[in-house]
Design a protein around this motif. Structure first.
Motif, PDB file in Angstrom:
ATOM      1  N   PRO A  19       0.900  -1.260   0.016  1.00 39.22           N
ATOM      2  CA  PRO A  19       0.039  -0.078   0.136  1.00 39.22           C
ATOM      3  C   PRO A  19       0.993   1.323  -0.039  1.00 39.22           C
ATOM      4  CG  PRO A  19      -0.080  -0.925   2.149  1.00 39.22           C
ATOM      5  CD  PRO A  19       0.553  -2.036   1.354  1.00 39.22           C
ATOM      6  N   LEU A  20       0.309   2.310  -0.697  1.00 38.01           N
ATOM      7  CA  LEU A  20       1.103   3.481  -0.878  1.00 38.01           C
ATOM      8  C   LEU A  20       0.575   4.757   0.039  1.00 38.01           C
ATOM      9  CD1 LEU A  20       1.831   3.350  -4.665  1.00 38.01           C
ATOM     10  CD2 LEU A  20       3.378   3.235  -2.902  1.00 38.01           C
ATOM     11  N   THR A  21      -0.378   4.288   0.986  1.00 41.95           N
ATOM     12  CA  THR A  21      -1.009   5.198   1.820  1.00 41.95           C
ATOM     13  C   THR A  21      -0.092   6.386   2.449  1.00 41.95           C
ATOM     14  OG1 THR A  21      -2.850   3.775   2.131  1.00 41.95           O
ATOM     15  CG2 THR A  21      -3.019   5.425   3.464  1.00 41.95           C
ATOM     16  N   LEU A  22       0.969   5.675   2.991  1.00 38.87           N
ATOM     17  CA  LEU A  22       1.660   6.398   4.009  1.00 38.87           C
ATOM     18  C   LEU A  22       2.790   7.289   3.154  1.00 38.87           C
ATOM     19  CD1 LEU A  22       3.061   4.037   6.836  1.00 38.87           C
ATOM     20  CD2 LEU A  22       1.379   5.737   6.910  1.00 38.87           C
ATOM     21  N   ALA A  23       3.076   6.840   2.069  1.00 38.87           N
ATOM     22  CA  ALA A  23       3.825   7.623   0.959  1.00 38.87           C
ATOM     23  C   ALA A  23       2.763   8.713   0.773  1.00 38.87           C
ATOM     24  CB  ALA A  23       4.072   6.715  -0.175  1.00 38.87           C
ATOM     25  N   ARG A  24       1.715   8.707   0.368  1.00 32.71           N
ATOM     26  CA  ARG A  24       0.862   9.858  -0.229  1.00 32.71           C
ATOM     27  C   ARG A  24       0.658  10.719   1.155  1.00 32.71           C
ATOM     28  NH1 ARG A  24      -2.462   5.372  -1.717  1.00 32.71           N
ATOM     29  NH2 ARG A  24      -2.418   4.767  -3.896  1.00 32.71           N
ATOM     30  N   GLU A  25       0.618  10.315   2.075  1.00 30.73           N
ATOM     31  CA  GLU A  25       0.512  11.002   3.358  1.00 30.73           C
ATOM     32  C   GLU A  25       1.613  11.960   3.480  1.00 30.73           C
ATOM     33  OE1 GLU A  25      -0.584   8.794   6.594  1.00 30.73           O
ATOM     34  OE2 GLU A  25      -2.596   8.369   6.036  1.00 30.73           O
ATOM     35  N   ALA A  26       2.712  11.147   3.167  1.00 32.83           N
ATOM     36  CA  ALA A  26       4.222  11.947   3.586  1.00 32.83           C
ATOM     37  C   ALA A  26       4.162  13.073   2.505  1.00 32.83           C
ATOM     38  CB  ALA A  26       5.241  11.046   3.399  1.00 32.83           C
ATOM     39  N   MET A  27       3.905  12.666   1.231  1.00 37.57           N
ATOM     40  CA  MET A  27       3.933  13.615  -0.011  1.00 37.57           C
ATOM     41  C   MET A  27       3.288  15.031   0.527  1.00 37.57           C
ATOM     42  SD  MET A  27       3.105  13.025  -3.691  1.00 37.57           S
ATOM     43  CE  MET A  27       1.333  13.071  -3.432  1.00 37.57           C
ATOM     44  N   ALA A  28       2.036  14.611   0.956  1.00 34.60           N
ATOM     45  CA  ALA A  28       1.084  16.012   1.055  1.00 34.60           C
ATOM     46  C   ALA A  28       1.511  16.784   2.207  1.00 34.60           C
ATOM     47  CB  ALA A  28      -0.185  15.402   1.645  1.00 34.60           C
TER      48      ALA A  28
ATOM     49  N   GLN B 139      12.379  21.221   8.595  1.00 32.24           N
ATOM     50  CA  GLN B 139      11.118  20.788   8.179  1.00 32.24           C
ATOM     51  C   GLN B 139      11.108  19.921   7.003  1.00 32.24           C
ATOM     52  OE1 GLN B 139       9.302  24.829   8.955  1.00 32.24           O
ATOM     53  NE2 GLN B 139       7.593  23.462   9.782  1.00 32.24           N
ATOM     54  N   VAL B 140      11.865  20.661   5.994  1.00 30.72           N
ATOM     55  CA  VAL B 140      11.989  19.778   4.701  1.00 30.72           C
ATOM     56  C   VAL B 140      12.854  18.520   4.724  1.00 30.72           C
ATOM     57  CG1 VAL B 140      12.930  20.124   2.272  1.00 30.72           C
ATOM     58  CG2 VAL B 140      12.013  22.224   3.581  1.00 30.72           C
ATOM     59  N   VAL B 141      13.838  18.528   5.441  1.00 31.71           N
ATOM     60  CA  VAL B 141      14.594  17.358   5.810  1.00 31.71           C
ATOM     61  C   VAL B 141      13.495  16.217   6.342  1.00 31.71           C
ATOM     62  CG1 VAL B 141      16.536  16.139   7.039  1.00 31.71           C
ATOM     63  CG2 VAL B 141      16.820  18.506   5.878  1.00 31.71           C
ATOM     64  N   ALA B 142      12.933  16.760   7.514  1.00 34.88           N
ATOM     65  CA  ALA B 142      11.875  15.870   7.883  1.00 34.88           C
ATOM     66  C   ALA B 142      11.016  15.095   7.061  1.00 34.88           C
ATOM     67  CB  ALA B 142      11.253  16.516   9.306  1.00 34.88           C
ATOM     68  N   ALA B 143      10.570  16.176   6.250  1.00 35.59           N
ATOM     69  CA  ALA B 143       9.446  15.630   5.295  1.00 35.59           C
ATOM     70  C   ALA B 143      10.061  14.654   4.428  1.00 35.59           C
ATOM     71  CB  ALA B 143       8.569  16.808   4.605  1.00 35.59           C
ATOM     72  N   ASP B 144      11.135  15.102   3.807  1.00 36.54           N
ATOM     73  CA  ASP B 144      12.084  14.017   2.833  1.00 36.54           C
ATOM     74  C   ASP B 144      11.983  12.840   3.356  1.00 36.54           C
ATOM     75  OD1 ASP B 144      13.566  14.031   0.038  1.00 36.54           O
ATOM     76  OD2 ASP B 144      14.752  13.389   1.778  1.00 36.54           O
ATOM     77  N   ALA B 145      12.799  13.018   4.537  1.00 35.37           N
ATOM     78  CA  ALA B 145      12.987  11.532   5.329  1.00 35.37           C
ATOM     79  C   ALA B 145      11.658  10.790   5.473  1.00 35.37           C
ATOM     80  CB  ALA B 145      13.743  11.583   6.474  1.00 35.37           C
ATOM     81  N   ALA B 146      10.585  11.314   5.714  1.00 32.19           N
ATOM     82  CA  ALA B 146       9.254  10.617   5.948  1.00 32.19           C
ATOM     83  C   ALA B 146       8.685   9.919   4.529  1.00 32.19           C
ATOM     84  CB  ALA B 146       8.232  11.603   6.536  1.00 32.19           C
TER      85      ALA B 146
ATOM     86  N   VAL C 299      10.064   2.501   2.365  1.00 31.46           N
ATOM     87  CA  VAL C 299      10.708   1.437   3.048  1.00 31.46           C
ATOM     88  C   VAL C 299       9.725   0.422   3.686  1.00 31.46           C
ATOM     89  CG1 VAL C 299      12.598   0.833   4.608  1.00 31.46           C
ATOM     90  CG2 VAL C 299      13.046   2.548   2.889  1.00 31.46           C
ATOM     91  N   THR C 300       8.963   1.289   4.673  1.00 33.82           N
ATOM     92  CA  THR C 300       7.931   0.526   5.712  1.00 33.82           C
ATOM     93  C   THR C 300       7.042  -0.080   4.942  1.00 33.82           C
ATOM     94  OG1 THR C 300       8.377   2.517   7.266  1.00 33.82           O
ATOM     95  CG2 THR C 300       6.645   1.257   7.359  1.00 33.82           C
ATOM     96  N   ALA C 301       6.451   0.380   3.819  1.00 35.77           N
ATOM     97  CA  ALA C 301       5.417  -0.220   2.929  1.00 35.77           C
ATOM     98  C   ALA C 301       5.996  -1.623   2.448  1.00 35.77           C
ATOM     99  CB  ALA C 301       5.245   0.407   1.727  1.00 35.77           C
ATOM    100  N   VAL C 302       7.266  -1.977   2.516  1.00 32.65           N
ATOM    101  CA  VAL C 302       7.763  -3.278   1.975  1.00 32.65           C
ATOM    102  C   VAL C 302       7.390  -4.248   2.830  1.00 32.65           C
ATOM    103  CG1 VAL C 302       9.759  -4.519   1.011  1.00 32.65           C
ATOM    104  CG2 VAL C 302       9.389  -2.332   0.383  1.00 32.65           C
TER     105      VAL C 302
END
Length: 212
Positions: free
Chosen positions: A105-114, A127-134, A140-143
């Motif tokens: 699932p890509l749910t977390l990736a969509r949330e992080a991108m938002a 804040q940018v670094v944190a958002a990029d890392a998230a 990685v978590t989705a795997v």
């Protein structure tokens, strides 16, 4: 109001958060020593609190401490950054390939991108670094592989330092946000080769100036 729970943080956690933001914002120059006594006086806390905070940041990879010397932010040379990305790029290509092959699932990736896309262009770089890392961590978590998470986690501190020290590579937070959107768009097509190519282009973009 009901249902709102505010979790208090300890004094050590507050010092960690403040120092982490200053490191990633570039307010503290790489290589500058951070004496515990001076930090304790600045924050108005006991020296053991500062020592614990520094230990946490050393564990995260944002600081290093040598025997009998104050901690400092690692100075990442161009060669070290390129070496890191020579490992990171194939690792993140493996991540996107596994995401698609496992139909993760890509749910977390969509949330992080938002979150990244919602940042104003004058946002603090931490804040940018944190958002990029998230965003990258969400893939990685989705795997769903604990070993892959540990492997990626071992590089995460240096990755965040790289994004902090490569700040001129992006015109604004929205520039990184657009690149994340492009990666996610390709992932949603299910095309493995295209996803690997897009992730590679995204990461190579960060070090383009270092390769001439």
């Amino acid at each position: 109001m009901s249902g709102l729970v505010v979790q208090p943080i300890s004094t050590t956690e507050a010092v960690v958060a403040s120092l982490r933001a200053r490191i990633l914002d570039g307010d503290i120059e790489p290589g500058v020593r951070l004496p515990e006594l001076e930090l304790a006086m600045e924050f108005g806390v006991a020296r053991p609190t500062v020592r614990a905070a520094i230990q946490t940041l050393c564990h995260e990879g944002l600081l290093v401490r040598e025997r009998n010397r104050s901690a400092h932010i690692p100075v990442l040379t161009p060669d070290e950054i390129l070496d890191l990305f020579s490992v990171r790029i194939p690792l993140e290509c493996l991540v996107v390939r596994q995401v698609l092959e496992r139909r993760a699932p890509l749910t977390l990736a969509r949330e992080a991108m938002a979150v990244m896309e919602a940042l104003p262009d004058d946002a603090r770089w931490s804040q940018v670094v944190a958002a990029d890392a998230a965003f990258h961590r969400s893939l990685v978590t989705a795997v769903g592989s604990p070993r892959l998470e540990r492997l990626y986690g071992a590089l995460s501190g240096e990755i965040r330092l790289c994004v902090a020290q490569l700040r001129p590579s992006w015109a604004s937070p929205s520039a990184i946000g657009r690149e994340h959107h492009e990666v996610l768009d390709v992932l949603e097509t299910g095309d493995v080769q295209a996803a690997e190519a897009r992730m590679t282009a995204h990461l190579e973009r960060a070090v383009r100036d270092l390769t001439g």
